[in-house]
Design an enzyme around this catalytic site. Structure first.
Site, PDB file in Angstrom:
ATOM      1  N   ASP A   1     -51.693  56.226-123.538  1.00 20.54           N
ATOM      2  CA  ASP A   1     -50.740  57.276-123.196  1.00 20.54           C
ATOM      3  C   ASP A   1     -50.565  57.300-121.668  1.00 20.54           C
ATOM      4  O   ASP A   1     -50.233  56.286-121.085  1.00 20.54           O
ATOM      5  CB  ASP A   1     -51.214  58.612-123.802  1.00 20.54           C
TER       6      ASP A   1
ATOM      7  N   HIS B   1     -49.755  58.079-132.752  1.00 19.58           N
ATOM      8  CA  HIS B   1     -49.887  57.969-131.301  1.00 19.58           C
ATOM      9  C   HIS B   1     -51.328  57.890-130.808  1.00 19.58           C
ATOM     10  O   HIS B   1     -51.589  57.318-129.758  1.00 19.58           O
ATOM     11  CB  HIS B   1     -49.199  59.169-130.638  1.00 19.58           C
TER      12      HIS B   1
END
Length: 330
Positions: free
Chosen positions: A101, A307
């Site tokens: 991320d 994610h």
């Protein structure tokens, strides 16, 4: 297997909390939003067992690390500088950098700008993005009804107020919503606003968090959720959100390095249900990544994974990472 130890290290004018485990060549693990060193709990143990020294900091603004108030203290140069300072403090000439991320964006730039200190990279979720033609916020999607979530994050205080009302709910909603399970649930029975959010858009008339009850993802224990909630209850969300408030400033500051490639051996891993890989242009960026990352060794897409790559699929991530590390020259 022993647990990671934690300590505070002075770097780059601030103090960073780091979790450490194992002995051997250094692997530096950089977490993303909204997480902490704890998001690498499965990797710290696996790396240590395989003969590596794994170090995972609470990044600037997070957890027990310092969190400067000023927005301009969170530029990409501050964030990469923190990692260089960490290597110096650890007396490590170089390291393999691993990022997820926001940590992935930082790791890309660290490897690109300082290949002398970061001699290989493992990147999770966020593909390498060459510098765009205009400031990033000017290119982010928005309509009369909704705006891209990073635009929602820009106004200081607004998102903090929403997220800090109930940090445990905030963390549960984000970690479930962005996961493979959450994306599947939204596709099958999500409301229009939930489906919009799964595409990265936030309605202007409301906030980002759901109003109903939110389940916990199967890969996250209540104890893990308690840990995250405790960290953000203490440290708040301003520091983490300030990363997003520097995307245009980073674009300006990195102009001098436009065209510089990532020249170290690299492994890229992402979930095929990760919203980041579905953003406009992301598929092309992944397909063409070798143009900017000529030593890209492999691109691994994990089926059904959302994610939170290293938390959702720890065994697969660990196996791929260790195979990549073993093939590097020692």
């Amino acid at each position: 297997m022993s647990q990671p130890t934690q300590r505070i290290i002075k770097v780059n004018g601030i103090s960073l909390n780091v979790a450490e485990q194992g002995q051997g060549p250094l692997v530096l693990l950089c977490h993303g939003f909204p997480e902490s060193w704890h998001s690498w709990r499965h990797q710290l143990a696996a790396l240590a067992e395989a003969g590596y020294r794994a170090v995972a900091p609470d990044m600037r603004g997070y957890g027990k690390s310092d969190r400067p108030e000023a927005i301009d203290q969170y530029t990409i140069f501050h964030l990469v500088g923190d990692l260089i300072g960490l290597l110096d403090a650890l007396e490590a000439p170089n390291a393999v950098i691993v990022g997820h991320d926001w940590g992935a964006s930082i790791a890309w730039q660290a490897a690109r700008l300082r290949p002398d200190r970061f001699h290989a990279a493992v990147i999770l979720s966020v593909p390498y993005r060459p510098r765009g033609p205009a400031p990033p916020t000017s290119l982010m999607p928005q309509t009369a009804e909704a705006q891209f979530y990073q635009l929602y994050f820009q106004q200081p205080g607004v998102t903090e107020a929403e997220f800090e009302r109930d940090p445990r709910l905030t963390l549960r909603a984000m970690l479930f919503g962005g996961s493979g399970e959450g994306m599947a649930a939204t596709r099958s029975n999500g409301t229009p606003s939930e489906r919009m959010l799964s595409a990265g858009m936030v309605q202007r008339s409301g906030g980002m968090l759901p109003t109903g009850t939110v389940p916990s993802p199967s890969w996250l224990s209540e104890a893990d959720l308690d840990f995250y909630a405790g960290e953000f209850s203490r440290s708040g969300f301003r520091g983490p959100l300030n990363y997003y408030r520097n995307v245009d400033r980073n674009w300006e500051q990195l102009a001098a390095f436009d065209g510089v490639k990532v020249t170290v051996p690299t492994l890229y891993i992402a979930g095929d249900q990760d919203v980041v890989t579905k953003f406009p242009g992301a598929a092309e960026q992944i397909a063409n990544m070798k143009q900017s990352v000529p030593l890209l060794r492999n691109t691994i897409m994990l089926p059904g994974c959302g994610h939170w790559t290293q938390q959702e699929r720890p065994e697969q991530v660990n196996a791929a990472m260790l195979e990549f590390l073993r093939e590097l020259p020692r």
